[in-house]
Design a protein around this motif. Sequence first.
Motif, PDB file in Angstrom:
ATOM      1  N   PRO A  66      11.622   6.517   6.073  1.00 19.03           N
ATOM      2  CA  PRO A  66      11.896   7.531   5.049  1.00 19.03           C
ATOM      3  C   PRO A  66      11.661   7.036   3.620  1.00 19.03           C
ATOM      4  O   PRO A  66      11.255   7.796   2.755  1.00 19.03           O
ATOM      5  CB  PRO A  66      13.356   7.891   5.268  1.00 19.03           C
ATOM      6  CG  PRO A  66      13.935   6.815   6.090  1.00 19.03           C
ATOM      7  CD  PRO A  66      12.809   6.152   6.817  1.00 19.03           C
ATOM      8  N   ASP A  67      11.878   5.750   3.371  1.00 18.37           N
ATOM      9  CA  ASP A  67      11.765   5.260   1.996  1.00 18.37           C
ATOM     10  C   ASP A  67      10.349   4.844   1.607  1.00 18.37           C
ATOM     11  O   ASP A  67       9.852   5.211   0.552  1.00 18.37           O
ATOM     12  CB  ASP A  67      12.729   4.092   1.777  1.00 18.37           C
ATOM     13  CG  ASP A  67      12.544   2.987   2.809  1.00 18.37           C
ATOM     14  OD1 ASP A  67      11.913   3.236   3.853  1.00 18.37           O
ATOM     15  OD2 ASP A  67      13.025   1.870   2.561  1.00 18.37           O
ATOM     16  N   LYS A  68       9.660   4.127   2.445  1.00 20.98           N
ATOM     17  CA  LYS A  68       8.337   3.595   2.105  1.00 20.98           C
ATOM     18  C   LYS A  68       7.186   4.370   2.747  1.00 20.98           C
ATOM     19  O   LYS A  68       6.033   4.104   2.465  1.00 20.98           O
ATOM     20  CB  LYS A  68       8.239   2.132   2.550  1.00 20.98           C
ATOM     21  CG  LYS A  68       9.277   1.233   1.951  1.00 20.98           C
ATOM     22  CD  LYS A  68       8.912   0.867   0.547  1.00 20.98           C
ATOM     23  CE  LYS A  68       9.941  -0.136   0.024  1.00 20.98           C
ATOM     24  NZ  LYS A  68       9.672  -0.590  -1.279  1.00 20.98           N
ATOM     25  N   LYS A  69       7.491   5.272   3.667  1.00 20.70           N
ATOM     26  CA  LYS A  69       6.468   6.055   4.372  1.00 20.70           C
ATOM     27  C   LYS A  69       5.469   5.162   5.108  1.00 20.70           C
ATOM     28  O   LYS A  69       4.283   5.434   5.167  1.00 20.70           O
ATOM     29  CB  LYS A  69       5.708   6.974   3.412  1.00 20.70           C
ATOM     30  CG  LYS A  69       6.583   7.922   2.651  1.00 20.70           C
ATOM     31  CD  LYS A  69       7.118   8.992   3.541  1.00 20.70           C
ATOM     32  CE  LYS A  69       7.828  10.035   2.699  1.00 20.70           C
ATOM     33  NZ  LYS A  69       8.946  10.626   3.316  1.00 20.70           N
ATOM     34  N   LYS A  70       5.964   4.047   5.633  1.00 26.26           N
ATOM     35  CA  LYS A  70       5.122   3.145   6.408  1.00 26.26           C
ATOM     36  C   LYS A  70       5.358   3.412   7.891  1.00 26.26           C
ATOM     37  O   LYS A  70       6.470   3.729   8.303  1.00 26.26           O
ATOM     38  CB  LYS A  70       5.468   1.692   6.096  1.00 26.26           C
ATOM     39  CG  LYS A  70       5.103   1.298   4.686  1.00 26.26           C
ATOM     40  CD  LYS A  70       5.375  -0.159   4.460  1.00 26.26           C
ATOM     41  CE  LYS A  70       4.992  -0.552   3.053  1.00 26.26           C
ATOM     42  NZ  LYS A  70       5.230  -1.964   2.808  1.00 26.26           N
ATOM     43  N   PRO A  71       4.317   3.259   8.720  1.00 24.13           N
ATOM     44  CA  PRO A  71       4.507   3.475  10.149  1.00 24.13           C
ATOM     45  C   PRO A  71       5.326   2.354  10.784  1.00 24.13           C
ATOM     46  O   PRO A  71       5.138   1.187  10.468  1.00 24.13           O
ATOM     47  CB  PRO A  71       3.088   3.500  10.706  1.00 24.13           C
ATOM     48  CG  PRO A  71       2.248   2.828   9.700  1.00 24.13           C
ATOM     49  CD  PRO A  71       2.927   2.982   8.385  1.00 24.13           C
ATOM     50  N   LYS A  72       6.251   2.748  11.639  1.00 24.33           N
ATOM     51  CA  LYS A  72       7.072   1.793  12.377  1.00 24.33           C
ATOM     52  C   LYS A  72       6.845   2.051  13.865  1.00 24.33           C
ATOM     53  O   LYS A  72       7.113   3.157  14.344  1.00 24.33           O
ATOM     54  CB  LYS A  72       8.543   1.981  12.038  1.00 24.33           C
ATOM     55  CG  LYS A  72       9.437   1.025  12.769  1.00 24.33           C
ATOM     56  CD  LYS A  72      10.874   1.175  12.346  1.00 24.33           C
ATOM     57  CE  LYS A  72      11.726   0.200  13.135  1.00 24.33           C
ATOM     58  NZ  LYS A  72      13.109   0.284  12.766  1.00 24.33           N
ATOM     59  N   PRO A  73       6.331   1.066  14.608  1.00 25.70           N
ATOM     60  CA  PRO A  73       6.089   1.290  16.035  1.00 25.70           C
ATOM     61  C   PRO A  73       7.400   1.494  16.791  1.00 25.70           C
ATOM     62  O   PRO A  73       8.354   0.738  16.604  1.00 25.70           O
ATOM     63  CB  PRO A  73       5.374   0.021  16.488  1.00 25.70           C
ATOM     64  CG  PRO A  73       5.615  -0.992  15.437  1.00 25.70           C
ATOM     65  CD  PRO A  73       5.957  -0.270  14.179  1.00 25.70           C
TER      66      PRO A  73
END
Length: 64
Positions: A43-50
């Motif tokens: 939610p904060d960095k909008k990076k994908p998390k597997p």
Amino acid sequence: MVDGSDITKDYATKMECIATVRDGRTGAYKLGYHTLGISALTPDKKKPKPMQLSLFTDVGFVWR
């Protein structure tokens, strides 16, 4: 995000439940496994998390 893909095993001769898959890179049919990857965005960095990666085959059960 849900992503279906494949893993090819070019040098495998005998592996449990190995199947014929279409190599997405070359378009050729090779021995391997299908994959299903699931990722979520933070939610904060909008990076994908597997979240999960599963291997499966149309020949039989592989593992979980």
